[in-house]
Design a protein around this motif. Structure first.
Motif, PDB file in Angstrom:
ATOM      1  N   ALA A 139       0.830  -1.212   0.000  1.00 15.27           N
ATOM      2  CA  ALA A 139       0.000   0.000   0.000  1.00 15.27           C
ATOM      3  C   ALA A 139       0.861   1.258   0.000  1.00 15.27           C
ATOM      4  CB  ALA A 139      -0.945  -0.001   1.197  1.00 15.27           C
ATOM      5  N   SER A 148       1.062   3.844  -3.145  1.00 12.23           N
ATOM      6  CA  SER A 148       0.721   5.251  -2.892  1.00 12.23           C
ATOM      7  C   SER A 148       1.855   6.169  -3.326  1.00 12.23           C
ATOM      8  CB  SER A 148       0.414   5.476  -1.409  1.00 12.23           C
ATOM      9  OG  SER A 148      -0.786   4.847  -1.042  1.00 12.23           O
ATOM     10  N   THR A 208      -6.374   1.474  -3.843  1.00 14.43           N
ATOM     11  CA  THR A 208      -7.638   1.301  -3.125  1.00 14.43           C
ATOM     12  C   THR A 208      -8.457   2.586  -3.213  1.00 14.43           C
ATOM     13  OG1 THR A 208      -6.800   2.134  -1.023  1.00 14.43           O
ATOM     14  CG2 THR A 208      -6.480  -0.237  -1.474  1.00 14.43           C
ATOM     15  N   PRO A 209      -9.757   2.515  -2.931  1.00  9.03           N
ATOM     16  CA  PRO A 209     -10.564   3.745  -2.907  1.00  9.03           C
ATOM     17  C   PRO A 209     -10.027   4.791  -1.919  1.00  9.03           C
ATOM     18  CG  PRO A 209     -11.998   1.837  -2.992  1.00  9.03           C
ATOM     19  CD  PRO A 209     -10.596   1.313  -2.791  1.00  9.03           C
ATOM     20  N   ASP A 210      -9.493   4.343  -0.791  1.00  3.51           N
ATOM     21  CA  ASP A 210      -8.912   5.295   0.168  1.00  3.51           C
ATOM     22  C   ASP A 210      -7.686   5.999  -0.423  1.00  3.51           C
ATOM     23  OD1 ASP A 210     -10.821   4.747   2.095  1.00  3.51           O
ATOM     24  OD2 ASP A 210      -9.552   3.316   3.183  1.00  3.51           O
ATOM     25  N   GLN A 211      -6.875   5.258  -1.167  1.00  4.73           N
ATOM     26  CA  GLN A 211      -5.713   5.871  -1.803  1.00  4.73           C
ATOM     27  C   GLN A 211      -6.145   6.888  -2.852  1.00  4.73           C
ATOM     28  OE1 GLN A 211      -3.951   2.039  -2.868  1.00  4.73           O
ATOM     29  NE2 GLN A 211      -2.100   2.615  -1.755  1.00  4.73           N
ATOM     30  N   GLN A 243      -8.946   8.576  -2.899  1.00  9.71           N
ATOM     31  CA  GLN A 243      -9.475   9.747  -2.187  1.00  9.71           C
ATOM     32  C   GLN A 243      -8.336  10.623  -1.666  1.00  9.71           C
ATOM     33  OE1 GLN A 243     -11.912   8.817   1.208  1.00  9.71           O
ATOM     34  NE2 GLN A 243     -12.722  10.895   1.330  1.00  9.71           N
ATOM     35  N   PHE A 244      -7.285   9.993  -1.132  1.00 10.68           N
ATOM     36  CA  PHE A 244      -6.118  10.741  -0.657  1.00 10.68           C
ATOM     37  C   PHE A 244      -5.483  11.535  -1.803  1.00 10.68           C
ATOM     38  CE2 PHE A 244      -1.474  10.848  -0.095  1.00 10.68           C
ATOM     39  CZ  PHE A 244      -1.405  11.668   1.030  1.00 10.68           C
ATOM     40  N   GLN A 249      -7.048  14.819  -2.772  1.00 11.95           N
ATOM     41  CA  GLN A 249      -6.879  15.923  -1.834  1.00 11.95           C
ATOM     42  C   GLN A 249      -5.520  16.609  -1.956  1.00 11.95           C
ATOM     43  OE1 GLN A 249      -7.661  14.248   2.021  1.00 11.95           O
ATOM     44  NE2 GLN A 249      -9.728  13.628   1.468  1.00 11.95           N
TER      45      GLN A 249
END
Length: 182
Positions: free
Chosen positions: A100, A104, A129-132, A134-135, A138
């Motif tokens: 991960a 990233s 991943t979806p969290d990555q 989203q990060f 930003q």
């Protein structure tokens, strides 16, 4: 130190082969803590000036958790030249946290260098991943300096055995099963 032997060798292939044997012996002897770091150090030194040789060497190893630090190191070095192809190497990392952090770091490097097609490909292929994702959304996409600093910090988190420093020049030999990696 043993790491110094691998790093300063005039023969990177021999140093990497020795390091791989040392790391495998450490892992099989129950010393999982240091396993992989000697080879990672050899990969860091070797891949600063040559990306094809280390790719061929890593392709010859059996994928294992003991080899993860070397694959992380190589992928992050190669990602400075071709982040999208380096993702093929990241896919080979068995440690979920290291995978991960490395993916990233490569995604941020893609954003920093304006490689939006490669970044979109990584997103659509579920390499992130979806969290990555989203990060990434930003982050200040118009500030490559800040993005590269973030990528460097993430790279260090992917392989805590040593700093991810130095540049390199040369070609790139693809990941296992990826372009040029067979």
């Amino acid at each position: 130190s043993l790491k110094g032997c691998a790093r300063t060798s005039s023969y990177p292939q021999a140093a990497a082969a020795w390091a791989a044997q040392f790391d495998q012996a450490a892992a099989s002897g129950g010393n999982a803590t240091g396993a992989g770091q000697v080879l990672a150090d050899a990969m860091r030194s070797w891949s600063r000036y040559d990306l094809n040789g280390p790719a061929q060497f890593l392709n010859g190893l059996t994928p294992s958790p003991a080899n993860d630090p070397a694959v992380v190191t190589y992928a992050l070095q190669a990602g400075r030249v071709d982040p999208s192809t380096a993702m093929a190497w990241v896919a080979q990392i068995s440690d979920p946290q290291a995978k991960a952090a490395a993916s990233s770091a490569l995604a941020v490097r893609m954003l920093a260098s304006g490689q939006t097609d490669a970044l979109n490909q990584a997103i659509s292929s579920n390499a992130l991943t979806p969290d990555q994702v989203q990060f990434l959304q930003q982050l200040p996409a118009n500030n490559p300096f800040i993005l590269n600093r973030i990528a460097n910090r993430m790279g260090a988190a992917a392989n805590p055995g040593g700093p991810q420093r130095g540049g390199f020049r040369g070609g790139f030999g693809g990941g296992r099963g990826g372009p040029g990696g067979g």
